[in-house]
Enzyme design. Sequence first.
Site, mmCIF file in Angstrom:
data_model
loop_
_atom_site.group_PDB
_atom_site.id
_atom_site.type_symbol
_atom_site.label_atom_id
_atom_site.label_comp_id
_atom_site.label_asym_id
_atom_site.label_seq_id
_atom_site.Cartn_x
_atom_site.Cartn_y
_atom_site.Cartn_z
ATOM 1 N N HIS A 137 -0.284 38.318 39.658
ATOM 2 C CA HIS A 137 -1.064 38.804 38.521
ATOM 3 C C HIS A 137 -0.177 39.655 37.604
ATOM 4 O O HIS A 137 -0.176 39.480 36.386
ATOM 5 C CB HIS A 137 -2.260 39.608 39.058
ATOM 6 C CG HIS A 137 -3.121 40.227 38.007
ATOM 7 N ND1 HIS A 137 -4.278 39.625 37.548
ATOM 8 C CD2 HIS A 137 -3.000 41.386 37.318
ATOM 9 C CE1 HIS A 137 -4.824 40.407 36.614
ATOM 10 N NE2 HIS A 137 -4.075 41.486 36.459
ATOM 11 N N GLU A 138 0.608 40.561 38.206
ATOM 12 C CA GLU A 138 1.483 41.432 37.400
ATOM 13 C C GLU A 138 2.547 40.625 36.659
ATOM 14 O O GLU A 138 2.806 40.848 35.481
ATOM 15 C CB GLU A 138 2.162 42.469 38.309
ATOM 16 C CG GLU A 138 1.223 43.540 38.805
ATOM 17 C CD GLU A 138 0.383 44.117 37.691
ATOM 18 O OE1 GLU A 138 0.944 44.658 36.729
ATOM 19 O OE2 GLU A 138 -0.851 44.005 37.765
ATOM 20 N N HIS A 141 1.192 38.974 33.627
ATOM 21 C CA HIS A 141 1.079 39.849 32.447
ATOM 22 C C HIS A 141 2.385 39.795 31.642
ATOM 23 O O HIS A 141 2.371 39.728 30.421
ATOM 24 C CB HIS A 141 0.801 41.299 32.857
ATOM 25 C CG HIS A 141 -0.652 41.595 33.108
ATOM 26 N ND1 HIS A 141 -1.651 41.295 32.217
ATOM 27 C CD2 HIS A 141 -1.268 42.192 34.159
ATOM 28 C CE1 HIS A 141 -2.824 41.687 32.702
ATOM 29 N NE2 HIS A 141 -2.624 42.234 33.887
ATOM 30 N N GLU A 195 -6.619 40.288 31.108
ATOM 31 C CA GLU A 195 -6.913 40.250 32.543
ATOM 32 C C GLU A 195 -7.272 38.834 32.994
ATOM 33 O O GLU A 195 -6.779 38.360 34.016
ATOM 34 C CB GLU A 195 -8.062 41.210 32.875
ATOM 35 C CG GLU A 195 -7.648 42.664 32.929
ATOM 36 C CD GLU A 195 -6.505 42.891 33.900
ATOM 37 O OE1 GLU A 195 -6.671 42.619 35.088
ATOM 38 O OE2 GLU A 195 -5.425 43.298 33.455
HETATM 39 ZN ZN ZN Z 1 -4.040 42.950 35.067
#
Ligand code: ZN
Length: 265
Positions: A137-138, A141, A195
């Site tokens: 997830h990071e 981003h 997100e």
């Molecule tokens: Zn996030």
Amino acid sequence: MLKISKKILLGVAITSLITACATNIAGRKQIMLVSENSAIQASKQAYVNTLKPLEQAGKLDSNPQVVRRVNRITDKLIQQAIILRPNTRSWEWSVKVIDDPETVNAWCMAGGKMAIYTGLLNKLSATDDEIAQVMGHEISHALANHSAERMSVAMANNLALNLLKTTTDASAKQMSLATAAAQVALTLPNSRTSESEADKIGIKLAAKAGYNPNAAVTLWQKMAQAGGNQGFEFLSTHPSPENRQQALKAMIPEMMPFYRAAKGK
Ligand SMILES: [Zn+2]
């Protein structure tokens, strides 16, 4: 004549302000004050600035076993990130474990500069699959250029300027506005759109790296259950998009073939 030149001047002013107007890997158009390249350059310095006091306090990579575990997982995710965005091969990817049992957090700056806090590993009793979901997830981003977006927010709201004005740290006073923006960006919440993008890309990176997509759901369940009353840093910078858990659950069937193929290798 005068009207035209005014128009031209205005155009020049706007283009110099908006340095990037690109489409990210999720297909969304982004208008930014900071280009990805400047975000990557600024993040290199911001990474050093952020980690230096931790290193001096002996709070960096202190447990070799944990460091090996985190590296093993992020190495596999980085391989997948490079397949998805080949130009990230030139990024100076790096991950550090911050020995802070009270802080539940993890991040990835522009250019692949990552960190994970021992509080996240311990308080969530995170499995390898769940760590892969957090770091996937990071990384997403960064891949989707969200870091530069948050830096733009820091610039537009003068947050970076305020940091430079108010800091008492002598070495921090020397840093550029962009570096200050990269540091402030770490504390700003992502938008719910960002997100959702990071959830979508992250679960796929993790599945292709051989990590169970079901862990994306259990991770956010644990995060919500444990973090609800403890105010996790991670939850303040990663606000929950609508129906996050249901959305992730709905992606699992599509992710299973990637996961099985990676496990079978
Ligand atoms: Zn996030």
